[in-house]
Design an enzyme around this catalytic site. Sequence first.
Site, PDB file in Angstrom:
ATOM      1  N   ASP A   1     -14.853 -10.220  10.260  1.00  0.00           N
ATOM      2  CA  ASP A   1     -13.392 -10.083  10.132  1.00  0.00           C
ATOM      3  C   ASP A   1     -12.763  -9.518  11.409  1.00  0.00           C
ATOM      4  O   ASP A   1     -11.576  -9.711  11.660  1.00  0.00           O
ATOM      5  CB  ASP A   1     -13.033  -9.171   8.951  1.00  0.00           C
TER       6      ASP A   1
ATOM      7  N   ARG B   1     -18.811  -2.204   3.799  1.00  0.00           N
ATOM      8  CA  ARG B   1     -18.811  -3.510   3.163  1.00  0.00           C
ATOM      9  C   ARG B   1     -20.213  -4.114   3.109  1.00  0.00           C
ATOM     10  O   ARG B   1     -20.596  -4.745   2.123  1.00  0.00           O
ATOM     11  CB  ARG B   1     -17.894  -4.431   3.972  1.00  0.00           C
TER      12      ARG B   1
ATOM     13  N   HIS C   1     -14.473  -0.960   3.891  1.00  0.00           N
ATOM     14  CA  HIS C   1     -14.599  -1.640   5.184  1.00  0.00           C
ATOM     15  C   HIS C   1     -14.616  -0.661   6.347  1.00  0.00           C
ATOM     16  O   HIS C   1     -13.899  -0.830   7.338  1.00  0.00           O
ATOM     17  CB  HIS C   1     -13.463  -2.652   5.376  1.00  0.00           C
TER      18      HIS C   1
ATOM     19  N   GLU D   1       0.812  -1.219   0.000  1.00  0.00           N
ATOM     20  CA  GLU D   1       0.000   0.000   0.000  1.00  0.00           C
ATOM     21  C   GLU D   1       0.845   1.269   0.000  1.00  0.00           C
ATOM     22  O   GLU D   1       0.474   2.267  -0.611  1.00  0.00           O
ATOM     23  CB  GLU D   1      -0.940   0.013   1.207  1.00  0.00           C
TER      24      GLU D   1
END
Lengths: 278, 325
Positions: free
Chosen positions: B121, B172, B113, B62
């Site tokens: 998660d 999400r 998210h 990233e």
Amino acid sequence: MRTKLTDPKRLQEISCRIRRSILLSLCEAGSGHLGGSLGITDVFTALYFSVLNHDPKDPDWADRDRLILSIGHVAPALYATLAHRGYFPEKELSTLRKLGSRLQGHPGREHGLPGLELSAGSLGQGLSVAVGRAIAGKMDQQRWRVYCILGDGELQEGSVWEAAMSASFYKLDNLIAIVDRNGVQIDGKTEEVMALEPLKEKWQSFGWTVFECNGNNHEEILSAMNLAQQVSDKPAMILAQTRMGYGVKTIEGDYRWHGKAPSKQEVEEFIRELEEEK
Amino acid sequence: MRIRFSNKGDKPTKAGFGEGLLDAGCRIPEVVALGADITASVGVNLFANRFPERFLSLGIAEQNCIGVAAGLALEGKTPVFATYGVFAALRTTDQIRVSVCYNNLHVVIGGAHAGVSVGPDGATHQALEDLAVMRVLPNMTVLSPCDATQTKIATQHAINKVNGPVYIRFGREAMPDFTSENQSFEVGKAQQLHGGNDITIIATGHLVWEALQAAYQLKKEKIHVRVINMHTIKPIDRETIIRAARETGAIVTAEEHQVAGGMGSAVAEVVAREYPVPMNFIGMPDRFGESGNPRELMQKFGMTAHTIEKAVLSLLQRKNIPFNH
Ligand SMILES: [Mg+2]
């Protein structure tokens, strides 16, 4: 004025004048990174007086080669080179690091100095930006190249290797990176702070074509640049062995001069040494 | 306001991001998307499939993505980089600060998210600090649209209308999609979705829907709540906030984010300086999220219409007691 010099002697004379400016501007500023700036001066001189396609009268010329300086702390060397090359008046070098100056401690484009390609100073970021520019150049079928100057201590940043991977993945033969391999960083020798060797093999295994040269010898720098320009389908890396503080015998190779500026007394002595070297 | 919003059907806001990106990509040839492995999961696959030559796969890296985006922007491209918000905004903060914001480059960063509604998660993947960190960076614009339709529009604006760096946040889980395709949307201009002068709820993201449900419920009890959708966290709409403080005398903020530093804090900065009124804050109370299904988690952490209603009622009590110094 887009003429290019090729005579190493002539380039050496220019380097010497640029080093003098670096010494004076750092002394005037009272802080800054002397050792690294003097060490990388020859690379800057070679780039701006011989290698790069650029035009000081038209800093934003669309077809120019882009020079990304990742190690923002050697900005004094970049500034002095740009001034000597005609991007702005040499007398402005005395404003280095002062309030309101276009010559920030680390390059900051928002202050409007002509010739700056990137605001940078946080280590490990420049190569990624260089990769982005090189990809854009490829997308638009441009012929200009991207050059990127990195430090050796900086290679300890993990993000450099993310960028290294992406450069070979996208076959960026329009990208030439130069590492200022002076072997030292603020805490001491790179191999004692966090070892980098075998460095050539590391870059090769990341898919780069690697050249080595004495980064304080214009003949060697030019020949390495020439070879790097001929590489195809891969990015090219030049590991330039330099000596921190090069040109001033008293401080050459001494890592304690990494982040220090000379006093008024010291600067006179250092300039004398510089002239003798010449 | 007389419109009562109704749910056109649940839809994840990330789908709106993907559609907005595709749409902008069709119209603007300079748009280039960057992927850090989870392209389908953040909605970038639509663009990547349509324009493979303008999609750059960069792997799970990233920090490099942000730098590459900065380089592309320097050459006149419009790079759009999306991944989970925890990585997009937090793993890369220094790269965003220096390479993007200090250079003031038009890089569009999508943070997926968002919030605890990520669900099973768990805490590592639930972005709850991204707004706080992104909004303190000079030159940055921060968007947090409320549903899939608005996320599509906000994404187009981020790509098309904003000049400098922009962070856009989305979720999400499929959530009520209730705003109109033809809504008037302007970066930096909050939307009043429900009229009322007793108290104001300023919400962002998924909690805008919850705030509306709370307002509809309270109306039955003759409490008239103003509901504002703060879809732009930065630049914050000072005028709308000051008017709400003056006209309603109390403000509850609601966000799927840490209370510290988020949208509520941004509102409080304006209120404290310009027109102090009592406030209450719905959001994460300085702790991490956890696994569970999205609805369970929103209930556990008080991010529902019911909790907002309770916060409104308790703040109404305080509203009528003058400040004693
Ligand atoms: Mg070094």
